[in-house]
Design a protein around this motif. Sequence first.
Motif, short mmCIF file in Angstrom:
data_model
loop_
_atom_site.label_atom_id
_atom_site.label_comp_id
_atom_site.label_asym_id
_atom_site.label_seq_id
_atom_site.Cartn_x
_atom_site.Cartn_y
_atom_site.Cartn_z
N UNK A 161 0.81 -1.21 0.00
CA UNK A 161 0.00 0.00 0.00
C UNK A 161 0.84 1.27 0.00
N UNK A 162 2.15 1.12 0.07
CA UNK A 162 3.02 2.30 0.15
C UNK A 162 2.90 3.16 -1.11
N UNK A 163 2.61 4.46 -0.93
CA UNK A 163 2.52 5.38 -2.05
C UNK A 163 1.20 5.35 -2.79
N UNK A 164 0.26 4.48 -2.38
CA UNK A 164 -1.02 4.39 -3.07
C UNK A 164 -2.01 5.41 -2.52
N UNK A 165 -3.02 5.68 -3.32
CA UNK A 165 -4.15 6.49 -2.89
C UNK A 165 -5.34 5.56 -2.66
N UNK A 166 -6.11 5.85 -1.64
CA UNK A 166 -7.32 5.08 -1.34
C UNK A 166 -8.52 6.01 -1.39
N UNK A 167 -9.48 5.66 -2.24
CA UNK A 167 -10.73 6.41 -2.34
C UNK A 167 -11.86 5.47 -1.92
N UNK A 168 -12.58 5.85 -0.87
CA UNK A 168 -13.58 4.96 -0.27
C UNK A 168 -14.94 5.64 -0.30
N UNK A 169 -15.92 4.97 -0.86
CA UNK A 169 -17.29 5.48 -0.92
C UNK A 169 -18.21 4.54 -0.14
N UNK A 170 -18.84 5.06 0.89
CA UNK A 170 -19.79 4.28 1.69
C UNK A 170 -21.20 4.66 1.24
N UNK A 199 -0.64 4.60 3.24
CA UNK A 199 -1.23 5.23 2.07
C UNK A 199 -0.72 6.66 1.93
N UNK A 200 -0.59 7.08 0.69
CA UNK A 200 -0.17 8.46 0.44
C UNK A 200 -1.33 9.43 0.62
N UNK A 201 -2.47 9.06 0.07
CA UNK A 201 -3.67 9.89 0.19
C UNK A 201 -4.86 9.00 0.49
N UNK A 202 -5.78 9.50 1.30
CA UNK A 202 -7.01 8.77 1.62
C UNK A 202 -8.18 9.74 1.58
N UNK A 203 -9.20 9.39 0.84
CA UNK A 203 -10.43 10.19 0.81
C UNK A 203 -11.61 9.26 1.05
N UNK A 204 -12.47 9.65 1.98
CA UNK A 204 -13.63 8.84 2.35
C UNK A 204 -14.88 9.69 2.15
N UNK A 208 -19.90 9.89 8.46
CA UNK A 208 -19.90 10.97 9.43
C UNK A 208 -18.50 11.57 9.53
N UNK A 209 -18.37 12.89 9.74
CA UNK A 209 -17.05 13.54 9.76
C UNK A 209 -16.07 12.93 10.76
N UNK A 210 -16.55 12.57 11.95
CA UNK A 210 -15.65 12.02 12.97
C UNK A 210 -15.05 10.69 12.51
N UNK A 211 -15.86 9.83 11.91
CA UNK A 211 -15.36 8.55 11.41
C UNK A 211 -14.41 8.77 10.24
N UNK A 212 -14.77 9.68 9.36
CA UNK A 212 -13.93 10.02 8.21
C UNK A 212 -12.54 10.43 8.67
N UNK A 213 -12.47 11.31 9.64
CA UNK A 213 -11.18 11.82 10.13
C UNK A 213 -10.37 10.70 10.77
N UNK A 214 -11.01 9.90 11.60
CA UNK A 214 -10.29 8.84 12.32
C UNK A 214 -9.67 7.83 11.36
N UNK A 215 -10.46 7.32 10.42
CA UNK A 215 -9.97 6.28 9.51
C UNK A 215 -8.92 6.86 8.56
N UNK A 216 -9.18 8.04 8.00
CA UNK A 216 -8.23 8.64 7.07
C UNK A 216 -6.87 8.86 7.73
N UNK A 217 -6.90 9.32 8.96
CA UNK A 217 -5.65 9.60 9.67
C UNK A 217 -4.86 8.32 9.92
#
Length: 346
Positions: A161-170, A199-204, A208-217
Amino acid sequence: MSTCPFLLLPLELRDRIYAQLVSINHTQTPKDAEAALRSTTFYSWNFDPTIFRVNRQINQEAKVVMARGNHFVVIECAKELEQGPKDVKVEDARIMVYNVTLWPGKATKSPVVPGERMRIRLDKPGALETDMDAYVILAEEVRDVCVGLSTFQRPEGQYRTSGLSASIDVHQPAYTETPAARDTRERALLEPLQKLRHFQNVSIHGTLPAINYQISRQLTHQTFDRGLVLITIDEMISHGDQASSIGDYGTATAHYQRAHEYFCHCATHERHVFTHPADVSALEFKIMQHRALSWIYAGKLADALEAAQIALYVANQLFRLDSPITTVPPTEADGHISAGAFRKWT
């Protein structure tokens, strides 16, 4: 044109028949021990897609039942994630978690999946669509896939996963839910992803904002968290115990094997998650103890003896009782553990 006799049955009966073919509550069967060890997931699925090709009405009705009875996750990933390490022989790589075997299968285009709850895209920034493959898995399998992806892949010691971007849609459900129910649902979907790092970048999106922040971080951290690693190992041991308790020893062994592989990886490459050297031996002893007991219950005493011998060897290394008795926490003393510390451990 005569009417299909099957369609003369009441819809309730047709739905029961569809469920026997496309719902995991009816189609899951344990794999044998060897097959379970050679797969990312621990069940074989008796899913028969031919039901969707009978006619248009049956296709639509069966898809409704499939969407109602299963929760799916679609993973779109760069093809390089599927490649095994260059320094591992093919026959060795098959029993490791390098080439994920997912159900119901692989597609070269983004599939439209009834019952889809989440879609994950793993790629390098600017990757071409042609370099991507799509997999459809059950939501129950996300944790196992993430455990596999969280280990080293390349000989030079880089994570896959090093250097990859993760885009997650719930995806939000069609029904209305309370804030508490939404929080529970979204955390249940996303918590398995906490096994991943680097991961290099993560977008969810869609949470909910709190869950988004926790997982992305967490997914962009460069180190593994001690609590999450130990919880993951305990989860796999617990799933193994559950399978063993109902006599599904092949599946139980697969979970214990996965726990051991993940433990060995962390003990080698993420040593910081263990606060004391004794933690490493104690955890390996625990895993081997569970494997030995499972084989005993299965009546396979030769396999049980092998696992027990490893557990006893680890215990012998851990519990050397030639130091003075003390009540202090475990400390190193010429590589040995004090007898008092041993008693406290037990």
